[in-house]
Design a protein around this motif. Structure first.
Motif, PDB file in Angstrom:
ATOM      1  N   ASN A 237     -31.335  57.426 -21.573  1.00  0.00           N
ATOM      2  CA  ASN A 237     -30.161  56.723 -21.073  1.00  0.00           C
ATOM      3  C   ASN A 237     -29.554  57.505 -19.907  1.00  0.00           C
ATOM      4  OD1 ASN A 237     -30.523  54.902 -23.136  1.00  0.00           O
ATOM      5  ND2 ASN A 237     -29.154  55.999 -24.513  1.00  0.00           N
ATOM      6  N   MET A 238     -28.965  56.805 -18.969  1.00  0.00           N
ATOM      7  CA  MET A 238     -28.381  57.450 -17.798  1.00  0.00           C
ATOM      8  C   MET A 238     -26.952  56.969 -17.578  1.00  0.00           C
ATOM      9  SD  MET A 238     -31.447  57.556 -14.989  1.00  0.00           S
ATOM     10  CE  MET A 238     -31.603  55.771 -14.972  1.00  0.00           C
ATOM     11  N   VAL A 239     -26.146  57.859 -16.999  1.00  0.00           N
ATOM     12  CA  VAL A 239     -24.818  57.512 -16.509  1.00  0.00           C
ATOM     13  C   VAL A 239     -24.870  57.551 -14.990  1.00  0.00           C
ATOM     14  CG1 VAL A 239     -22.411  58.231 -16.347  1.00  0.00           C
ATOM     15  CG2 VAL A 239     -23.599  58.333 -18.544  1.00  0.00           C
ATOM     16  N   ILE A 240     -24.505  56.461 -14.362  1.00  0.00           N
ATOM     17  CA  ILE A 240     -24.501  56.377 -12.902  1.00  0.00           C
ATOM     18  C   ILE A 240     -23.066  56.536 -12.421  1.00  0.00           C
ATOM     19  CG2 ILE A 240     -25.125  55.015 -10.895  1.00  0.00           C
ATOM     20  CD1 ILE A 240     -27.502  55.789 -12.569  1.00  0.00           C
ATOM     21  N   SER A 241     -22.816  57.527 -11.592  1.00  0.00           N
ATOM     22  CA  SER A 241     -21.482  57.734 -11.010  1.00  0.00           C
ATOM     23  C   SER A 241     -21.531  57.414  -9.525  1.00  0.00           C
ATOM     24  CB  SER A 241     -21.024  59.180 -11.226  1.00  0.00           C
ATOM     25  OG  SER A 241     -21.952  60.091 -10.672  1.00  0.00           O
ATOM     26  N   PHE A 242     -20.480  56.832  -8.993  1.00  0.00           N
ATOM     27  CA  PHE A 242     -20.434  56.366  -7.605  1.00  0.00           C
ATOM     28  C   PHE A 242     -19.365  57.117  -6.832  1.00  0.00           C
ATOM     29  CE2 PHE A 242     -21.944  52.926 -10.276  1.00  0.00           C
ATOM     30  CZ  PHE A 242     -23.093  52.511  -9.612  1.00  0.00           C
ATOM     31  N   GLU A 243     -19.543  57.103  -5.518  1.00  0.00           N
ATOM     32  CA  GLU A 243     -18.532  57.685  -4.653  1.00  0.00           C
ATOM     33  C   GLU A 243     -17.242  56.882  -4.747  1.00  0.00           C
ATOM     34  OE1 GLU A 243     -18.689  60.397  -3.000  1.00  0.00           O
ATOM     35  OE2 GLU A 243     -20.808  60.853  -3.371  1.00  0.00           O
ATOM     36  N   PRO A 244     -16.097  57.550  -4.652  1.00  0.00           N
ATOM     37  CA  PRO A 244     -14.819  56.823  -4.757  1.00  0.00           C
ATOM     38  C   PRO A 244     -14.650  55.758  -3.692  1.00  0.00           C
ATOM     39  CG  PRO A 244     -14.487  59.189  -4.981  1.00  0.00           C
ATOM     40  CD  PRO A 244     -15.896  59.003  -4.544  1.00  0.00           C
ATOM     41  N   THR A 245     -15.360  55.891  -2.577  1.00  0.00           N
ATOM     42  CA  THR A 245     -15.173  54.932  -1.478  1.00  0.00           C
ATOM     43  C   THR A 245     -15.901  53.618  -1.713  1.00  0.00           C
ATOM     44  OG1 THR A 245     -17.033  55.937  -0.315  1.00  0.00           O
ATOM     45  CG2 THR A 245     -14.816  56.777   0.207  1.00  0.00           C
ATOM     46  N   VAL A 251     -20.762  48.139  -6.294  1.00  0.00           N
ATOM     47  CA  VAL A 251     -21.235  48.681  -7.572  1.00  0.00           C
ATOM     48  C   VAL A 251     -22.025  47.630  -8.343  1.00  0.00           C
ATOM     49  CG1 VAL A 251     -20.503  49.584  -9.801  1.00  0.00           C
ATOM     50  CG2 VAL A 251     -19.391  50.388  -7.700  1.00  0.00           C
ATOM     51  N   ARG A 252     -21.505  46.403  -8.382  1.00  0.00           N
ATOM     52  CA  ARG A 252     -22.196  45.322  -9.094  1.00  0.00           C
ATOM     53  C   ARG A 252     -23.557  45.029  -8.473  1.00  0.00           C
ATOM     54  NH1 ARG A 252     -16.860  42.792  -9.230  1.00  0.00           N
ATOM     55  NH2 ARG A 252     -16.042  42.896 -11.382  1.00  0.00           N
ATOM     56  N   GLN A 253     -23.612  44.995  -7.155  1.00  0.00           N
ATOM     57  CA  GLN A 253     -24.876  44.729  -6.488  1.00  0.00           C
ATOM     58  C   GLN A 253     -25.888  45.843  -6.757  1.00  0.00           C
ATOM     59  OE1 GLN A 253     -23.899  44.174  -2.340  1.00  0.00           O
ATOM     60  NE2 GLN A 253     -22.897  42.182  -2.682  1.00  0.00           N
ATOM     61  N   PHE A 254     -25.395  47.091  -6.749  1.00  0.00           N
ATOM     62  CA  PHE A 254     -26.273  48.224  -7.040  1.00  0.00           C
ATOM     63  C   PHE A 254     -26.809  48.139  -8.476  1.00  0.00           C
ATOM     64  CE2 PHE A 254     -27.092  52.477  -8.618  1.00  0.00           C
ATOM     65  CZ  PHE A 254     -27.894  53.007  -7.621  1.00  0.00           C
ATOM     66  N   LYS A 255     -25.944  47.775  -9.403  1.00  0.00           N
ATOM     67  CA  LYS A 255     -26.346  47.654 -10.813  1.00  0.00           C
ATOM     68  C   LYS A 255     -27.440  46.598 -10.975  1.00  0.00           C
ATOM     69  CE  LYS A 255     -24.476  46.319 -15.344  1.00  0.00           C
ATOM     70  NZ  LYS A 255     -25.215  45.050 -15.448  1.00  0.00           N
ATOM     71  N   GLU A 256     -27.257  45.431 -10.349  1.00  0.00           N
ATOM     72  CA  GLU A 256     -28.261  44.372 -10.462  1.00  0.00           C
ATOM     73  C   GLU A 256     -29.592  44.800  -9.858  1.00  0.00           C
ATOM     74  OE1 GLU A 256     -26.544  40.987  -8.641  1.00  0.00           O
ATOM     75  OE2 GLU A 256     -24.994  40.700 -10.186  1.00  0.00           O
ATOM     76  N   TYR A 273     -34.149  55.560  -6.161  1.00  0.00           N
ATOM     77  CA  TYR A 273     -33.449  55.871  -4.915  1.00  0.00           C
ATOM     78  C   TYR A 273     -31.973  55.545  -5.098  1.00  0.00           C
ATOM     79  CZ  TYR A 273     -38.158  55.916  -2.975  1.00  0.00           C
ATOM     80  OH  TYR A 273     -39.481  56.196  -2.721  1.00  0.00           O
ATOM     81  N   LEU A 274     -31.125  56.501  -4.785  1.00  0.00           N
ATOM     82  CA  LEU A 274     -29.690  56.335  -4.950  1.00  0.00           C
ATOM     83  C   LEU A 274     -28.993  56.605  -3.621  1.00  0.00           C
ATOM     84  CD1 LEU A 274     -29.222  58.276  -8.321  1.00  0.00           C
ATOM     85  CD2 LEU A 274     -29.412  55.806  -8.017  1.00  0.00           C
ATOM     86  N   ALA A 275     -28.055  55.742  -3.292  1.00  0.00           N
ATOM     87  CA  ALA A 275     -27.242  55.911  -2.077  1.00  0.00           C
ATOM     88  C   ALA A 275     -25.777  55.829  -2.491  1.00  0.00           C
ATOM     89  CB  ALA A 275     -27.575  54.845  -1.040  1.00  0.00           C
ATOM     90  N   THR A 280     -27.153  60.708 -14.092  1.00  0.00           N
ATOM     91  CA  THR A 280     -27.132  61.835 -15.033  1.00  0.00           C
ATOM     92  C   THR A 280     -27.708  61.365 -16.368  1.00  0.00           C
ATOM     93  OG1 THR A 280     -25.147  62.710 -13.979  1.00  0.00           O
ATOM     94  CG2 THR A 280     -25.710  63.551 -16.180  1.00  0.00           C
ATOM     95  N   PRO A 281     -28.867  61.920 -16.804  1.00  0.00           N
ATOM     96  CA  PRO A 281     -29.424  61.522 -18.116  1.00  0.00           C
ATOM     97  C   PRO A 281     -28.493  61.938 -19.256  1.00  0.00           C
ATOM     98  CG  PRO A 281     -31.057  62.656 -16.771  1.00  0.00           C
ATOM     99  CD  PRO A 281     -29.736  62.861 -16.096  1.00  0.00           C
TER     100      PRO A 281
END
Length: 448
Positions: A237-245, A251-256, A273-275, A280-281
């Motif tokens: 399992n992973m936790v995906i954290s995003f930049e505050p900006t 975020v929704r588009q990235f998740k899909e 690939y992450l932008a 984080t596993p």
């Protein structure tokens, strides 16, 4: 005269193989000891404790270890044959057959003894009780357990759910197929096969599956965990954290996009690939969880409840170390035959016995001499017979009557030995023959 007495007073020649419910109610009339009242398990009726359909669908057909346990028990159990066994002076004796056993050899059209026994075993394993009804002089019928109700009765007083009388006995079985005709099959026309009696009931049996319901739930959860692991990318399992900006829409588009390209086992091990995001596993992988050991322990407990060793079932914990050595396997196989199958065969013979009339001095029993799984035990039988033959020879040479020697060895009761009064190998009476002290030949001359 109460209901039970009136019904059981019928001549055996009037076997009907089942009484329609309306006829039974007519026989009851105004009798106060009405038997058709639904009560608790200690009352006038006993129903099966679990859902037969649920046990078959969710335990047998969705668990590999349960299927294997049921298959081994049923297939080995069905290899036995039914035979008469004579009883001499209270001891079991020889096995033999008569035409009356044809009822079990051809229980229904295109059916054999194997079909009869395998049905009895599966019903008993899944519902706790296997039921077989006699339908006329030469036919049997399997009764599905969840369509049956066991009815108790007393010859002297009503059967009370709160305080059942000591002489309460099985009156018969109410057979209620969905949408079909309700029948009552009397006790002398039905075999009740309950290998493990339910301690809170009179006649109903208890299924070993009841004791492992939590194990089955745990095994099912482990299976779901494995499936989820592969569905979700075969990675931890992973936790995906995003930049505050980043905005919520981004975020929704990235998740899909992430789920479409990396979820399921087909997409496992692709480069991620992450932008503007960080992965984080979290949680544990298969190695950390050690699901193999967890599943192995659960499977072993299921096998223990079934009375079948993991070595016989081919389970992972039975395939380790020296478990498969020839000596160990032989001991495991013998344990299955002695502790699991032998009591089951004995219970089946006792259950089917009321359906036939045995010859004088005999009982219904089982014959396992042709069961392939037990053929290696024939070596032990041959060794025992060889030792017995030696003992018989010694006793006969010692002057005991041959038939009394056979009886004593077979019954393991030396008090049955009877001496002839003769001595030595030649069984000469004392003071006769070469022992007369003449020491001379036929012509009176000295022996050479």
């Amino acid at each position: 005269m109460n209901l039970l007495s009136r019904i059981t007073a019928r001549s055996p020649s009037t076997r009907s193989g089942g009484i329609p419910l309306n006829q039974l109610l007519g026989l009851i009339g105004s009798d106060p000891y009405t038997l058709l009242q639904t009560q608790a398990s200690w009352g006038t009726e006993e129903r099966m404790e679990t859902s037969f359909t649920a046990a078959a669908q969710h335990a047998m057909k969705q668990s590999g270890v349960v299927w294997a346990s049921l298959a081994v028990r049923a297939q080995l159990f069905s290899e036995a044959r039914l035979a008469w066994q004579s009883v001499t002076r209270g001891r079991p004796d020889r096995l033999f057959g008569t035409p009356a056993l044809g009822l079990f050899e051809r229980p229904w059209p295109r059916g054999t003894t194997r079909d009869l026994l395998i049905r009895m075993m599966l019903d008993a394993d899944l519902a706790g009780t296997g039921l077989v009804a006699r339908r006329g002089p030469d036919r049997l019928a399997r009764m599905r357990p969840d369509w049956c109700t066991l009815v108790l009765a007393s010859r002297d007083e009503p059967v009370d759910a709160a305080a059942p009388p000591l002489d309460a006995e099985l009156f018969g079985v109410i057979y209620e197929p969905p949408g079909g005709r309700v029948e009552v099959v009397l006790a002398d026309e039905v075999a009740v096969f309950a290998p493990m009696p339910d301690p809170i009931a009179w006649w109903r049996g208890s299924s070993w599956l009841i004791a492992i319901l939590r194990e089955l739930q745990a095994d099912s959860a482990a299976t779901e965990h494995r499936l989820a692991f592969f569905r979700n990318g075969a990675t931890p399992n992973m936790v995906i954290s995003f930049e505050p900006t980043m905005k919520m829409e981004q975020v929704r588009q990235f998740k899909e996009l992430l789920e479409s390209e990396h979820r399921s086992a087909v997409n496992a091990y692709k480069t991620l690939y992450l932008a503007g995001a960080k992965a984080t596993p979290v949680g544990s992988d298969f190695k950390a969880l050690d699901l193999r050991s967890i599943s192995g322990l659960s499977e072993t407990r299921v096998a223990a409840a079934a009375g079948v060793h993991p070595v016989i079932l081919g389970l992972s914990e039975g395939l380790q170390g020296s478990s498969l050595n020839a000596g160990n396997y032989s001991q495991v196989r013998r344990r299955l035959a002695d502790i699991t199958l032998a009591p089951l065969w004995s219970a089946a013979a006792s259950a089917l016995a009321p359906l036939v009339t045995p010859p004088a001095g005999a009982r219904l029993w089982y014959d396992v001499r042709d069961v392939p799984a037990l053929r290696e035990d024939r070596k032990d039988v041959a060794e025992i017979q060889f030792r017995q033959a030696q003992a018989m020879r010694s006793l006969v040479d010692g002057g005991f009557e041959p038939q009394s020697v056979i009886d004593a060895i077979e019954s393991e009761d030396m008090s049955l030995l009877r001496h002839t009064g003769n001595l030595s190998v030649q069984l000469q009476p004392p003071g006769s023959g070469a022992g007369d002290g003449s020491g001379s030949g036929d012509d009176g001359s000295d022996a050479a």
